[in-house]
Structures are given as structure tokens and as C-alpha cells.
Design a protein around this motif. Structure first.
Motif, mmCIF file in Angstrom:
data_model
loop_
_atom_site.group_PDB
_atom_site.id
_atom_site.type_symbol
_atom_site.label_atom_id
_atom_site.label_comp_id
_atom_site.label_asym_id
_atom_site.label_seq_id
_atom_site.Cartn_x
_atom_site.Cartn_y
_atom_site.Cartn_z
ATOM 1 N N ASP A 1 17.154 -25.549 -37.663
ATOM 2 C CA ASP A 1 15.840 -24.638 -37.399
ATOM 3 C C ASP A 1 15.934 -25.025 -35.394
ATOM 4 O O ASP A 1 15.259 -23.726 -34.885
ATOM 5 C CB ASP A 1 14.922 -25.921 -37.335
ATOM 6 C CG ASP A 1 14.773 -25.678 -39.117
ATOM 7 O OD1 ASP A 1 15.547 -25.101 -39.537
ATOM 8 O OD2 ASP A 1 14.224 -26.230 -39.352
ATOM 9 N N ILE A 2 16.904 -26.080 -34.235
ATOM 10 C CA ILE A 2 16.340 -25.573 -33.023
ATOM 11 C C ILE A 2 17.303 -24.795 -32.907
ATOM 12 O O ILE A 2 16.710 -23.956 -32.131
ATOM 13 C CB ILE A 2 16.819 -27.008 -32.966
ATOM 14 C CG1 ILE A 2 15.458 -28.055 -33.146
ATOM 15 C CG2 ILE A 2 17.339 -26.854 -30.720
ATOM 16 C CD1 ILE A 2 16.502 -29.427 -32.460
ATOM 17 N N ILE A 3 18.276 -24.277 -33.035
ATOM 18 C CA ILE A 3 18.830 -23.275 -32.131
ATOM 19 C C ILE A 3 17.828 -22.042 -33.126
ATOM 20 O O ILE A 3 18.519 -21.001 -31.884
ATOM 21 C CB ILE A 3 20.907 -23.176 -33.204
ATOM 22 C CG1 ILE A 3 21.786 -24.396 -32.438
ATOM 23 C CG2 ILE A 3 21.590 -22.411 -32.842
ATOM 24 C CD1 ILE A 3 23.101 -25.324 -33.778
ATOM 25 N N SER A 4 17.716 -21.767 -34.340
ATOM 26 C CA SER A 4 16.932 -20.594 -34.055
ATOM 27 C C SER A 4 15.829 -20.444 -33.394
ATOM 28 O O SER A 4 15.525 -19.031 -33.651
ATOM 29 C CB SER A 4 16.739 -20.617 -35.746
ATOM 30 O OG SER A 4 15.594 -21.393 -36.081
ATOM 31 N N GLY A 5 15.673 -21.404 -32.911
ATOM 32 C CA GLY A 5 14.872 -21.032 -31.720
ATOM 33 C C GLY A 5 13.078 -21.383 -32.891
ATOM 34 O O GLY A 5 12.231 -21.268 -31.858
ATOM 35 N N GLU A 6 13.173 -22.293 -33.533
ATOM 36 C CA GLU A 6 11.295 -22.892 -33.806
ATOM 37 C C GLU A 6 11.313 -23.420 -33.116
ATOM 38 O O GLU A 6 11.575 -24.289 -32.157
ATOM 39 C CB GLU A 6 11.521 -23.310 -35.117
ATOM 40 C CG GLU A 6 10.490 -23.638 -35.660
ATOM 41 C CD GLU A 6 10.851 -24.115 -38.056
ATOM 42 O OE1 GLU A 6 9.628 -24.530 -37.503
ATOM 43 O OE2 GLU A 6 11.630 -23.591 -37.850
ATOM 44 N N LYS A 7 10.114 -23.764 -33.014
ATOM 45 C CA LYS A 7 8.947 -25.186 -31.763
ATOM 46 C C LYS A 7 9.036 -26.215 -31.976
ATOM 47 O O LYS A 7 9.422 -27.126 -33.369
ATOM 48 C CB LYS A 7 7.710 -24.433 -31.314
ATOM 49 C CG LYS A 7 7.620 -22.854 -30.634
ATOM 50 C CD LYS A 7 5.399 -22.735 -30.747
ATOM 51 C CE LYS A 7 5.274 -21.827 -30.372
ATOM 52 N NZ LYS A 7 4.242 -21.608 -30.425
#
Length: 286
Positions: free
Chosen positions: A65-71
Motif C-alpha cells: 500500500d505504501i509503494i502504491s502511494g496510499e496515505k
């Protein structure tokens, strides 16, 4: 095998509910076990507690989720952290970098994969055991809170024994011990904190108990007693893992609701020829 299927179904339940609040008691039911037995066996086989497994899996999935750009604030709530700061602290502890830094190209990260259980019995060492029934009995001794996180129990228990020897509790119990000798007792497992109480104890005596000692009841149970020969505590660690990961599932037993006991006859516990026992309360899988 029923044991393998039940344990793997329990893991699948955890994975399917990884972003929800997971009730360990429900997981244990799926594993056809008591809560204590499931957590004890899981820890002995994998080397980590169920709670730690859940934490590691959540943080592994959070990386995606972090790599995908989620806050970060959304990710922290998604995986059960009350604040982004708490999530960041846990993330940094596991990965060595902050969640924000994990987005940078070339950062080394590690994944903790989903576990699955397989029965592998080496059979390279004999396991001498006997099964018997014993009525309830009272014990008295010293007690300490022990953590299972990162297998701290394997260092904290010997440290507790050394402390009891240094301040004289071991010597007092040795002078009062009955036919069982001195007992090491693992009990009162806390499913929320990955902790349990550990006692160094003897069978309760009639004389006055010194200040700072506690008493406990060991309930009536069917016990499987396993012989361990060699210096304590080294000889016990491998035997405990083999009992939980090999003997219990292959014999169709599970842990009953009573403490685990270590039985130490009076003698040189550091000798290569010293003989002691581990008692596990057992019942057949339903």
C-alpha cells in the motif's frame, strides 16, 4: 491429518481477516484447540507468537500500500494502528526505515510470507515418555512474568532461576522439596500480551511460607511425561519443540487446560547425566 488441516484453516482465517480485529479465541476454535494450546503450539513450532505473526503479516502487506502511494494515515488505520506514529514506530522496527523512506527507489525491504503447516518427523532421536493421571495438588514458590515475544522466554526463564539461586529461594525450596523435587511451571497465558506466569515451586508444605512466595493449584489432569537427559536449560528447548511439533500432532493429542510442568529432581542440573522431565497435560483431539 486433522491437525494439519485445522492449523492451516486457522492461518487462512487470519489471512482473510488481516485488516480486521482478530479474536485469538476464534482462531483457536478453528484449530480445534484451546486458546492456550494453540498459542503454545504455534509459538513452539514457528518461533514466534500468533500476535507477532499477525503484526509481521500486516506490516508486510502494508508495504504494498505504501509503494502504491496510499496515505500513511489510511494505511495505519487499515492495519489496526491507532495513530500514524504508532504505525511508523512498528514499521521502522521491522524494516529499519520509515514508511515514507520505503517509497524511495532501491530501498531494501523484507517480506514475511504466509505460513503453512506440514508435519515433518525426523525420528533421529528417541522420545521416552509415559502417560498417567494425577489428582490436583498445591504448589508454593516464586513467580515471574515472562514474555514470549522474540522467544524472550528462553532467556528470561534461566535468568529468573539464576536470580532465585542468588537470593536463596532455590536453596530454601531444595531443603523443603518433596519427591517431585523442584518444579518449573508455565501458566496463566495472556493471549493479549504474549505473556505467561512462570513459577519455580515445590509441592506445598505445612511450615510457614516466607514472604514473597505465592501458591497455586495444579488441576487434576492426564499427563504425558517426557524424559530429558543433559544440562538444563539447553536440553529442554529442543525437546519442547519436538513435543509440540512432532509428538502431539502425530499421536493425536492436544494440550489440556492445565500448566506445563518441568520436574527437576534435586541434583547437579548442569551435569551431562542429569535427568529431568517435562510434563504436558494432554487430551485426545475431538
Amino acid at each position: 491429518m486433522d491437525w494439519l488441516n485445522a492449523m492451516n484453516k486457522a492461518v487462512e482465517y487470519v489471512e482473510a481477516n488481516i485488516t480486521n480485529k482478530i479474536d485469538i479465541e476464534e482462531v483457536a476454535k478453528i484449530a480445534l484447540s484451546s486458546t492456550f494450546h494453540f498459542q503454545r503450539m504455534y509459538h513452539m513450532i514457528t518461533g514466534i507468537t500468533v500476535g507477532e505473526y499477525i503484526r509481521r503479516r500486516r506490516l508486510t502487506l502494508a508495504v504494498q500500500d505504501i509503494i502504491s502511494g496510499e496515505k500513511i494515515i489510511n494505511i495505519s488505520h487499515k492495519y489496526g494502528y491507532e495513530t500514524p506514529e504508532a504505525f511508523t514506530k512498528a514499521f521502522r522496527k521491522m524494516y529499519g526505515v520509515s514508511p515514507t523512506a520505503a517509497r524511495e527507489s532501491g530501498v531494501n525491504l523484507k517480506a514475511y510470507p504466509k505460513l503453512s503447516f506440514h508435519l515433518s518427523i525426523k525420528g533421529d532421536k528417541d522420545m521416552n515418555y509415559r502417560i498417567f493421571d494425577k489428582e490436583s495438588f498445591m504448589v508454593v514458590g516464586k513467580q515471574a512474568k515472562i514474555s514470549m515475544i522474540d522467544e524472550q522466554n528462553f532467556s528470561q526463564v534461566p535468568k529468573f532461576w539464576r536470580g532465585c539461586m542468588k537470593e536463596g529461594s532455590y536453596q530454601w525450596m531444595s531443603s523443603k522439596a518433596g519427591k517431585l523435587g523442584i518444579l518449573g511451571i508455565s501458566k496463566d497465558f495472556d493471549k493479549y500480551k504474549d505473556e505467561f506466569n512462570y513459577m519455580m515451586a515445590i509441592e506445598k508444605i505445612q511450615s510457614t511460607i516466607p514472604k514473597g512466595y505465592v501458591s497455586a493449584n495444579i488441576p487434576a489432569a492426564t499427563w504425558a511425561a517426557f524424559e530429558a537427559v543433559g544440562p538444563v536449560p539447553e536440553v529442554l528447548h529442543d525437546l519442547l519443540r519436538r513435543i509440540y511439533s512432532e509428538w502431539m500432532p502425530s499421536m493425536g493429542y492436544q494440550h489440556d487446560c492445565a500448566p506445563d510442568l518441568e520436574i527437576y529432581p534435586i541434583g547437579d542440573m548442569f551435569s551431562r547425566n542429569y535427568s529431568c522431565e517435562i510434563w504436558i497435560p494432554i487430551k485426545k483431539y475431538k
